[in-house]
Motif scaffolding. Structure first.
Motif, PDB file in Angstrom:
ATOM      1  N   GLU A 199       0.827  -1.204   0.000  1.00 51.57           N
ATOM      2  CA  GLU A 199       0.000   0.000   0.000  1.00 51.57           C
ATOM      3  C   GLU A 199       0.864   1.259   0.000  1.00 51.57           C
ATOM      4  O   GLU A 199       2.011   1.256   0.407  1.00 51.57           O
ATOM      5  CB  GLU A 199      -0.941   0.017   1.211  1.00 51.57           C
ATOM      6  CG  GLU A 199      -2.341  -0.483   0.913  1.00 51.57           C
ATOM      7  CD  GLU A 199      -3.072   0.316  -0.156  1.00 51.57           C
ATOM      8  OE1 GLU A 199      -2.738   1.490  -0.392  1.00 51.57           O
ATOM      9  OE2 GLU A 199      -3.981  -0.244  -0.780  1.00 51.57           O
ATOM     10  N   LYS A 200       0.240   2.349  -0.473  1.00 50.84           N
ATOM     11  CA  LYS A 200       0.908   3.644  -0.440  1.00 50.84           C
ATOM     12  C   LYS A 200       0.503   4.400   0.834  1.00 50.84           C
ATOM     13  O   LYS A 200      -0.549   4.082   1.405  1.00 50.84           O
ATOM     14  CB  LYS A 200       0.581   4.456  -1.703  1.00 50.84           C
ATOM     15  CG  LYS A 200      -0.927   4.771  -1.892  1.00 50.84           C
ATOM     16  CD  LYS A 200      -1.382   5.936  -1.063  1.00 50.84           C
ATOM     17  CE  LYS A 200      -2.808   5.819  -0.646  1.00 50.84           C
ATOM     18  NZ  LYS A 200      -3.143   6.734   0.453  1.00 50.84           N
ATOM     19  N   PRO A 201       1.298   5.371   1.316  1.00 50.34           N
ATOM     20  CA  PRO A 201       2.691   5.553   0.913  1.00 50.34           C
ATOM     21  C   PRO A 201       3.514   4.329   1.314  1.00 50.34           C
ATOM     22  O   PRO A 201       3.209   3.689   2.327  1.00 50.34           O
ATOM     23  CB  PRO A 201       3.118   6.807   1.679  1.00 50.34           C
ATOM     24  CG  PRO A 201       2.221   6.854   2.860  1.00 50.34           C
ATOM     25  CD  PRO A 201       0.917   6.283   2.411  1.00 50.34           C
ATOM     26  N   MET A 202       4.535   4.028   0.542  1.00 52.18           N
ATOM     27  CA  MET A 202       5.189   2.732   0.699  1.00 52.18           C
ATOM     28  C   MET A 202       5.949   2.587   2.013  1.00 52.18           C
ATOM     29  O   MET A 202       6.300   1.469   2.396  1.00 52.18           O
ATOM     30  CB  MET A 202       6.095   2.442  -0.488  1.00 52.18           C
ATOM     31  CG  MET A 202       7.355   3.289  -0.576  1.00 52.18           C
ATOM     32  SD  MET A 202       8.371   2.841  -2.005  1.00 52.18           S
ATOM     33  CE  MET A 202       8.989   1.215  -1.572  1.00 52.18           C
ATOM     34  N   VAL A 214       3.954  -1.348  -5.971  1.00 54.93           N
ATOM     35  CA  VAL A 214       3.347  -0.358  -5.077  1.00 54.93           C
ATOM     36  C   VAL A 214       1.923  -0.064  -5.556  1.00 54.93           C
ATOM     37  O   VAL A 214       1.672   0.053  -6.761  1.00 54.93           O
ATOM     38  CB  VAL A 214       4.180   0.941  -5.038  1.00 54.93           C
ATOM     39  CG1 VAL A 214       3.568   1.937  -4.053  1.00 54.93           C
ATOM     40  CG2 VAL A 214       5.621   0.640  -4.652  1.00 54.93           C
ATOM     41  N   HIS A 253      -0.181   2.154  -6.324  1.00 52.71           N
ATOM     42  CA  HIS A 253      -0.635   3.422  -6.895  1.00 52.71           C
ATOM     43  C   HIS A 253      -1.660   3.087  -7.988  1.00 52.71           C
ATOM     44  O   HIS A 253      -1.405   3.199  -9.184  1.00 52.71           O
ATOM     45  CB  HIS A 253       0.551   4.208  -7.464  1.00 52.71           C
ATOM     46  CG  HIS A 253       1.413   4.799  -6.391  1.00 52.71           C
ATOM     47  ND1 HIS A 253       2.788   4.859  -6.488  1.00 52.71           N
ATOM     48  CD2 HIS A 253       1.098   5.356  -5.192  1.00 52.71           C
ATOM     49  CE1 HIS A 253       3.275   5.429  -5.401  1.00 52.71           C
ATOM     50  NE2 HIS A 253       2.275   5.742  -4.606  1.00 52.71           N
ATOM     51  N   PRO A 291       0.394  11.109  -2.358  1.00 50.23           N
ATOM     52  CA  PRO A 291       0.986  10.123  -3.273  1.00 50.23           C
ATOM     53  C   PRO A 291       0.166   9.874  -4.532  1.00 50.23           C
ATOM     54  O   PRO A 291       0.729   9.617  -5.604  1.00 50.23           O
ATOM     55  CB  PRO A 291       1.077   8.859  -2.406  1.00 50.23           C
ATOM     56  CG  PRO A 291       1.248   9.389  -1.030  1.00 50.23           C
ATOM     57  CD  PRO A 291       0.382  10.621  -0.971  1.00 50.23           C
ATOM     58  N   ASP A 295       2.247  10.668  -7.876  1.00 43.83           N
ATOM     59  CA  ASP A 295       2.552   9.510  -8.722  1.00 43.83           C
ATOM     60  C   ASP A 295       2.011   9.694 -10.130  1.00 43.83           C
ATOM     61  O   ASP A 295       2.690   9.352 -11.110  1.00 43.83           O
ATOM     62  CB  ASP A 295       1.977   8.234  -8.119  1.00 43.83           C
ATOM     63  CG  ASP A 295       2.237   7.032  -9.012  1.00 43.83           C
ATOM     64  OD1 ASP A 295       3.410   6.636  -9.147  1.00 43.83           O
ATOM     65  OD2 ASP A 295       1.280   6.506  -9.606  1.00 43.83           O
ATOM     66  N   GLY A 354       7.755   4.212  -6.067  1.00 38.59           N
ATOM     67  CA  GLY A 354       7.282   4.550  -4.734  1.00 38.59           C
ATOM     68  C   GLY A 354       8.296   5.371  -3.959  1.00 38.59           C
ATOM     69  O   GLY A 354       7.929   6.292  -3.218  1.00 38.59           O
TER      70      GLY A 354
END
Length: 324
Positions: free
Chosen positions: A94-97, A120, A122, A185, A189, A309
């Motif tokens: 999951e984000k944020p990594m 990641v 995103h 993010p 991204d 990420g």
């Protein structure tokens, strides 16, 4: 077959992602974990998952599981990712990594030294509206891109901000930052995905609480290597009257406007104005999860590499003024 275990079957996994692991081809969800055993069992029962546990180690030690989805808060991403890679499991993260760029870099190094793969989450990269934006950019629908502008203005009780039983998103020890670290993010991204490598990133931030590590307002600029300029402002103490979620990409022959929480794309060029409307899948991470499964099986390229990420984490820190 990719056989999954979920570490952290909370609010995000409930609808956005969890069921998608059972819908993707060559994919099966074998076990879910949550610290609260009753809630883990309830999730497994409602989503027809054969096994559940309140210990991440049960999933990490399970030899039948060959991939894990880490959906816990960022404070445990590094630990669980390193442990998963050591047990030769693929990781959908999951984000944020991670909590910060240093931890993200440690994850990148671990992936390089592992036989396993990591993607990641995103997931907006694979949603129809954002795919349409990329298609229009690739088609030069607005000519040569000159600059982009983002405004994310949200009130404290905005529906855009994800709710949870424990508001860990505003605890920097758990989240790394505030709502900027949670939502930023997604925007950063996509800008990287659309425009490529960054040349220079800078920004400043303001916190309403003295010495707080929670950035309420972030104001930043990015210069991309191809000359495209970016400016963005994020404010999470806005009046409800001023709420806005908007990105406009400008070119020499028009502009593209879209929202990060909506599914419309507005194209305005020399031919006139056109609006494209899309409907997201019920489980919004499903397209990304399907692409991740294909990557893990060696059938496709990585839809979002660990290095991407890391770049997002580094950009978060520079935009917020934490890193020069």
């Amino acid at each position: 077959m990719i056989k999954w275990g979920i570490i952290g079957c909370g609010d995000v996994a409930e609808v956005k992602s969890g069921p998608a692991f059972q819908l993707a081809e060559n994919s099966a969800l074998l076990c879910v974990m949550r610290r609260n055993a009753n809630k883990a069992q309830d999730f497994a029962h409602r989503h027809h998952v054969p096994n559940w546990t309140n210990s991440a180690q049960d999933i990490l030690r399970d030899k039948e599981i060959n991939a894990v989805y880490i959906a816990t808060p960022p404070s445990t991403h590094l630990q669980y990712t390193l442990e998963a890679l050591k047990t030769n499991k693929h990781v959908y993260l999951e984000k944020p990594m991670a909590l910060n760029a240093l931890e993200a870099k440690e994850i990148c190094n671990a992936v390089k030294n592992s036989k396993s793969k990591l993607t990641v989450a995103h997931y907006r990269r694979k949603l129809p509206a954002f795919l349409k934006v990329k298609e229009l950019l690739d088609q030069n629908a607005i000519g040569k891109i000159t600059h982009a502008d983002i405004q994310i203005l949200q009130a404290k009780k905005s529906l855009f901000i994800a709710n949870s039983e424990e508001n860990w998103r505003i605890n920097p020890e758990i989240s790394g930052g505030g709502y900027f670290y949670d939502l930023g993010p997604h925007q950063i991204d996509l800008m990287y995905h659309y425009f490529g490598a960054m040349n220079k990133v800078s920004g400043t931030s303001y916190s309403t609480e003295h010495n707080s590590k929670i950035e309420d307002t972030v104001n930043g600029v990015i210069s991309f290597e191809n000359g495209i300029q970016f400016r963005g402002i994020w404010n999470f103490t806005s009046s409800p009257l001023n709420e806005k979620d908007e990105c406009i990409i400008y070119g020499t022959e028009g502009s593209i406007k879209f929202s990060f929480f909506d599914s419309e794309v507005h194209l305005n060029n020399l031919k006139g104005t056109e609006i494209f409307k899309f409907k997201n899948p019920k489980h919004v991470q499903e397209p990304m999860i399907k692409a991740t499964v294909d990557y893990f099986l060696g059938q496709n390229e990585n839809p979002c590499a660990a290095e991407d990420g890391l770049l997002v984490m580094d950009t978060l820190e520079r935009l917020s003024g934490r890193k020069p």
